[in-house]
Design an enzyme around this catalytic site. Structure first.
Site, PDB file in Angstrom:
ATOM      1  N   GLU A 227       0.938  -1.620  -0.124  1.00 39.84           N
ATOM      2  CA  GLU A 227       0.153  -0.136   0.190  1.00 39.84           C
ATOM      3  C   GLU A 227       0.744   1.017  -0.965  1.00 39.84           C
ATOM      4  OE1 GLU A 227      -3.287   0.589  -1.148  1.00 39.84           O
ATOM      5  OE2 GLU A 227      -3.676  -0.747   0.363  1.00 39.84           O
TER       6      GLU A 227
ATOM      7  N   ASP B 249       2.385   1.770  -5.173  1.00 40.51           N
ATOM      8  CA  ASP B 249       2.694   2.008  -6.221  1.00 40.51           C
ATOM      9  C   ASP B 249       3.596   3.094  -7.056  1.00 40.51           C
ATOM     10  OD1 ASP B 249       0.506   3.544  -5.627  1.00 40.51           O
ATOM     11  OD2 ASP B 249      -1.007   3.218  -7.185  1.00 40.51           O
TER      12      ASP B 249
ATOM     13  N   GLY C  34     -15.989   5.682  -3.152  1.00 37.07           N
ATOM     14  CA  GLY C  34     -15.242   6.278  -2.913  1.00 37.07           C
ATOM     15  C   GLY C  34     -14.981   5.553  -1.564  1.00 37.07           C
TER      16      GLY C  34
ATOM     17  N   SER D 261     -12.060   1.037  -5.790  1.00 37.68           N
ATOM     18  CA  SER D 261     -11.908   2.012  -7.536  1.00 37.68           C
ATOM     19  C   SER D 261     -12.921   1.531  -8.395  1.00 37.68           C
ATOM     20  CB  SER D 261     -10.328   1.735  -8.090  1.00 37.68           C
ATOM     21  OG  SER D 261      -9.394   2.122  -7.737  1.00 37.68           O
TER      22      SER D 261
ATOM     23  N   ASP E 237      -4.791   0.689 -10.130  1.00 44.73           N
ATOM     24  CA  ASP E 237      -6.242   0.494  -9.710  1.00 44.73           C
ATOM     25  C   ASP E 237      -6.815   0.197 -11.020  1.00 44.73           C
ATOM     26  OD1 ASP E 237      -5.979   1.181  -7.571  1.00 44.73           O
ATOM     27  OD2 ASP E 237      -6.473   3.851  -7.322  1.00 44.73           O
TER      28      ASP E 237
END
Ligand code: ADP
Ligand code: MG
Length: 392
Positions: free
Chosen positions: A42, A45, A130, A134, A180
């Protein structure tokens, strides 16, 4: 309470019925794209890291029919108001906000030399918005895949995902990494999508044991400050990398970081520690999965959450509450690992658990979370599902 995922075939039928009802048209082309959840890796990316997401059994479906005009008209089950704009000239950003994900993708096709047809379309979604799952990338991929169908052309999957990422950057002004769009584009049943964000190359990792499932628990909160803090965290990681005189986080070892700990100063050093340790955890997690070592994976998920909470500081009370409840249920109760997922400050947690105990785990999570916060969470289970595709 475990919410049952709406069946994809029902979503497809609903989108096609919506097109008929709203525009009086029979769909000629229908595309679907899934949301995603990140198992581990997390906030790295955008740091050349590795991430390990999967496409989930929640989808955006868009049904369409070309028309004789150079106009695109789109209605969505989530908005009373349909949108329309012209495609005779380069598509520009505009109102309402949700149209920009679509406009950006259309523009991407125009930039690649495609002449767009006019069309009417209807969108149906089972992805909460939200919630860190994604829905925006799924919307982009659904539209891009629809255009492939309408134009009778195919982009390479990677190029399609990058086109969608560019739409998110330039039309929605969200400086997201590639996770995503890659998850929604490359997802497969029974596979996780291990993405090397330095090379931009995805690798499919088996997750085919039906006894294991993922529970996704939506806190139902989304704290306002997240946008500014996302940009700030990105900047802090860049500062740290520059200070360490490295071109890539992949070249930074924990020993090197520790040697510069004091000079780096608070909180930059802790931000850096999250990046370096999270990259290592994700590599180890992929190896553990290859050997069916789920317990190892569970421990890595726990360490990932603690690092995001303490070093990267992107968790929040509600996420921590859900994680603590799941930790309390523990291995005996069927929980193998649990952590916040997505950008943080709200959104969802992901819990790796035994399939046969998932319903009971969901009940406990919901009851205790509501007791602690007064909020009813949304909880559903998912195994890895198929990426964006045309429906035939
Ligand atoms: P996330 O991607 O985590 O769900 P974002 O804020 O990035 O959250 O994206 C959510 C936005 O995507 C919504 O505010 C809306 O503009 C757009 N969106 C998502 N799903 C739909 C939908 N079914 N119809 C129209 N717009 C949607
Ligand atoms: Mg998004």
């Amino acid at each position: 309470m475990l919410e049952i995922n709406p069946h994809l075939n029902d979503l497809i039928a609903d989108a096609q019925a919506g097109l008929q009802e709203y525009f009086g048209l029979k769909a000629s082309t229908t595309a679907t794209a899934p949301g995603r959840v990140n198992l581990i890796g997390e906030h790295i990316d955008y740091c050349d890291g590795l991430v390990l997401p999967l496409a989930i059994d929640r989808h955006i479906v868009i049904a369409a029919k070309t028309t004789a005009h150079d106009e695109v008209r789109i209605a969505s089950d989530l908005s009373k108001e349909s949108i329309s704009f012209h495609v005779g000239a380069p598509v520009q950003p505009g109102e309402p906000r949700w149209s920009n994900y679509i406009r950006g993708v259309l523009r991407g096709f125009q930039n690649r030399g495609h002449q767009l047809p006019g069309f009417d379309a209807y969108i149906i979604s089972s992805i909460p918005q939200g919630a860190g799952l994604s829905s925006s990338a799924a919307l982009e991929l659904a539209v891009a895949t629809l255009l492939e169908g309408l134009l009778d052309t195919r982009l390479a999957t990677r190029e399609k995902a990058l086109l969608c990422q560019q739409a998110e950057h330039e039309f929605a002004h969200v400086p997201c990494g590639i996770m995503d769009q890659f998850s929604s584009a490359f997802g497969r049943e029974n596979r996780l999508v291990l993405i090397d964000c330095r090379s931009g190359i995805p690798d499919l990792v088996p997750f085919d044991n039906p006894d294991m499932t993922l529970l996704i628990a939506n806190t139902m909160v989304s704290h306002e400050l997240s946008d500014g803090i996302y940009a700030q965290r990105r900047k802090q990681t860049q500062q740290a990398l520059a200070f360490l005189e490295k071109h890539s986080w992949r070249d930074v070892s924990i020993e090197e970081l520790e040697a510069s700990w004091r000079q780096l100063e608070e909180p930059i050093n802790r931000r850096a520690r999250h990046v370096v340790t999270e990259i290592n955890r994700t590599v180890t997690a992929a190896e553990a999965l290859a050997h069916n070592e789920f317990e190892v994976l569970g421990k890595l998920m726990a360490a990932s959450h603690d690092s995001l909470r303490d070093d990267f500081e992107v968790s929040c009370k509600e996420l921590d509450t859900l994680v603590e409840i799941a930790r309390g249920i523990g291995r005996k109760g069927g929980v193998i690992g649990t952590r916040m997922t997505g950008g943080g400050f709200g959104g969802s947690t992901v819990t790796l658990c035994e399939t046969r105990k998932s319903s009971q785990i969901a009940d406990t999570l919901a009851a205790e979370y509501t007791k602690a916060t007064g909020i009813r969470p949304q909880i559903f289970a998912s195994r890895p599902s198929e990426g964006a595709r045309l429906v035939h």
